[in-house]
Write an enzyme that holds these catalytic residues in place. Structure first.
Site, mmCIF file in Angstrom:
data_model
loop_
_atom_site.group_PDB
_atom_site.id
_atom_site.type_symbol
_atom_site.label_atom_id
_atom_site.label_comp_id
_atom_site.label_asym_id
_atom_site.label_seq_id
_atom_site.Cartn_x
_atom_site.Cartn_y
_atom_site.Cartn_z
ATOM 1 N N TYR A 146 0.859 -1.198 0.000
ATOM 2 C CA TYR A 146 0.000 0.000 0.000
ATOM 3 C C TYR A 146 0.879 1.226 0.000
ATOM 4 O O TYR A 146 1.813 1.332 0.813
ATOM 5 C CB TYR A 146 -0.888 -0.022 1.255
ATOM 6 C CG TYR A 146 -1.794 1.178 1.416
ATOM 7 C CD1 TYR A 146 -2.868 1.381 0.557
ATOM 8 C CD2 TYR A 146 -1.591 2.092 2.450
ATOM 9 C CE1 TYR A 146 -3.715 2.475 0.717
ATOM 10 C CE2 TYR A 146 -2.438 3.177 2.622
ATOM 11 C CZ TYR A 146 -3.496 3.364 1.750
ATOM 12 O OH TYR A 146 -4.342 4.440 1.923
ATOM 13 N N ASP A 241 9.202 2.546 -0.112
ATOM 14 C CA ASP A 241 8.201 3.264 0.661
ATOM 15 C C ASP A 241 8.466 2.939 2.131
ATOM 16 O O ASP A 241 8.094 1.869 2.619
ATOM 17 C CB ASP A 241 6.804 2.803 0.225
ATOM 18 C CG ASP A 241 5.699 3.504 0.999
ATOM 19 O OD1 ASP A 241 5.989 4.070 2.072
ATOM 20 O OD2 ASP A 241 4.548 3.479 0.539
ATOM 21 N N LYS A 269 4.679 10.100 8.270
ATOM 22 C CA LYS A 269 4.283 10.789 9.498
ATOM 23 C C LYS A 269 5.313 10.823 10.628
ATOM 24 O O LYS A 269 5.287 11.725 11.452
ATOM 25 C CB LYS A 269 2.969 10.210 9.995
ATOM 26 C CG LYS A 269 2.843 8.695 9.792
ATOM 27 C CD LYS A 269 1.425 8.254 9.431
ATOM 28 C CE LYS A 269 1.462 6.819 8.913
ATOM 29 N NZ LYS A 269 0.406 6.462 8.035
HETATM 30 N N1 HOZ Z 1 -4.538 2.539 6.156
HETATM 31 C C1 HOZ Z 1 -3.874 3.328 7.133
HETATM 32 C C2 HOZ Z 1 -2.889 2.504 7.894
HETATM 33 N N2 HOZ Z 1 -2.161 1.549 7.172
HETATM 34 C C3 HOZ Z 1 -4.885 3.913 8.059
HETATM 35 C C4 HOZ Z 1 -4.659 5.304 8.354
HETATM 36 C C5 HOZ Z 1 -5.673 5.932 9.301
HETATM 37 O O1 HOZ Z 1 -6.824 5.562 9.330
HETATM 38 O O2 HOZ Z 1 -5.268 6.839 9.989
#
Ligand code: HOZ
Length: 433
Positions: A146, A241, A269
């Site tokens: 992802y 990534d 982040k």
């Molecule tokens: N898909 C994100 C984590 N792999 C979720 C992010 C979120 O909901 O803050």
């Protein structure tokens, strides 16, 4: 109505009227596990505290960046000092130079770095740059990896997409993924063959060096090395990534841990200590193609925001010595060992761990590929999630996410988590009998 958590349930009901699905990011709606999401009032150290005032040991840790734990004093103090000095200038600052220097010092391959505002922006920009640099159009990604909600990369993505069983997303025209090739994670032979065949069209290969969005799936020995070799041979840009792994699995991220240097790295982040930020960086000759020096356009008013950069600097400075990573490794190891011990009592499943990120998979004995992860028992995971919550432990609300241990998690927290799992496993066993 959830009578145990009426405040959260009320907020969710209100939210559903004004926010699509009641949440600002799909996995937070708990569709994969059922029930109402917890609304978080505040957090401290290893604990989140919900609207009812209940505290839970948190393994989401804002989806990874809070390596120091919640509201770490180093970050909070720096922010308290920085905010009165101004919350945004849209102009360069000394702090962003410091942050770029710090990133480059930790990740040898990152000779230049540009700040953006999210991991999605980072991967989107890195791909545009790779295309501009090579003059080629195709990008190869891996099933189950992802890279945020970039149109071109929403093909066989993991994370929320997987939890919702969407093969893809509506709203992404066919043409947007027509230049995206797919390969199997941890299958070096097939990916190298594909790259050899399509090398003249391929601008980039993008990969999570540790798959973190199908649950944690570590790279098999030689997999990342094979990607490095085949991309270098054909002049294809290799993009790591490291939005999740950067500064978490080692001081210099997965590239340090596995000794493989990509051409470009995407960060997220953690560089903002949990505040919204992202970055991409790498080889100077590639980064030089970016505007204003080069022809590849990329920009952002909030990029390099002084508040987020302050939080990122404080976080990275606190993650300095080797003892920090030793401690993270030890805590991760302790949690893995405890979970495995409970599994050995007759619960089908396994634990994958890299440093302080791990996933407990229920069902298969081995998870080395996204297909293995898909074979997990999702209903059982949903019961585990709620069982752990009832015992004071907050897990990611999907089988396909990573659990994160922070420096704020104590040995007692880990022991309490293992005890909660043992208790749940016993209850689950009795239920099955
Ligand atoms: N898909 C994100 C984590 N792999 C979720 C992010 C979120 O909901 O803050």
């Amino acid at each position: 109505m959830d009578s145990f958590r009426p405040a959260s349930a009320n907020l969710f009901e209100r939210s559903r009227r004004v926010v699509p699905g009641g949440v600002n990011s799909p996995v937070r709606a708990w569709n994969a596990v059922g029930g109402n999401p917890l609304y978080i009032a505040r957090a401290e150290g290893s604990r989140i505290i919900d609207q009812e005032g209940r505290a839970y040991i948190d393994y989401v840790c804002a989806w990874g960046p809070l390596i120091l734990g919640h509201a770490a004093a180093a970050v909070v103090d720096a922010l308290v000092k920085a905010v009165p000095e101004g919350t945004g200038f849209g102009a360069p600052t000394a702090k962003e130079v410091e942050l770029a220097e710090l990133v480059g010092e930790r990740m040898g391959g990152v000779e230049q770095v540009r700040l953006v505002n999210s991991g999605t922006e980072a991967t989107m920009s890195a791909i545009r740059l790779a295309r501009g640099y090579t003059g080629r159009s195709k990008v190869l990604k891996f099933d189950g990896c992802y890279h945020g909600h970039v149109d071109a990369l929403l093909a066989k993505a993991g994370s929320g997409v997987e939890s919702f069983s969407l093969p893809d997303s509506a709203g992404v025209p066919e043409g947007f993924t027509a230049d995206t090739l797919l390969a199997r994670f941890n299958d070096a032979g097939s990916v190298c063959g594909l790259v050899d065949r399509r090398c003249e069209e391929l601008a980039a290969v993008i990969v999570e060096p540790v798959c973190g969005n199908m649950g944690v799936i570590p790279p098999e020995p030689g997999f990342l090395e094979a990607l490095r070799e085949v991309t270098a041979r054909h002049g294809i840009v290799l993009i790591f990534d490291e939005v999740i792994t950067g500064f978490r699995v080692a001081r210099g991220g997965a590239q340090e841990r596995y000794g493989v240097t990509p051409d470009l790295t995407c960060l997220g982040k953690v560089l903002g200590g949990g505040l919204p930020v992202g970055a991409f960086g790498g080889r100077r000759d590639i980064m030089a193609r970016l505007a204003p020096d080069g022809p590849v356009y990329q920009a952002g008013t909030l990029s390099g925001n002084p508040v987020t950069v302050t939080a990122g600097l404080a976080t990275l400075r606190a993650l300095e010595g080797p003892e920090v990573y030793r401690e993270l490794e030890e805590k991760g190891c302790m949690l893995e060992a405890g979970l495995r011990e409970v599994l050995s009592r007759g619960v089908a499943g396994t634990v994958n761990r890299v440093g302080s990120m791990l996933t407990l998979f229920l069902g298969p004995e081995r998870v080395a590929s996204p297909d293995d992860a898909r074979a997990c028992d999702r209903e059982r995971f949903a019961r585990l999630f709620h069982g752990m919550l009832a015992r004071g432990v907050y897990l990611p609300p999907s089988q396909f996410e990573a659990w994160f241990v922070s420096l704020a998690h104590s040995e007692e927290d880990v022991a309490a988590t293992v005890a909660a799992f043992a208790d749940w496993a016993e209850e689950e066993g009795a239920r099955a009998r």
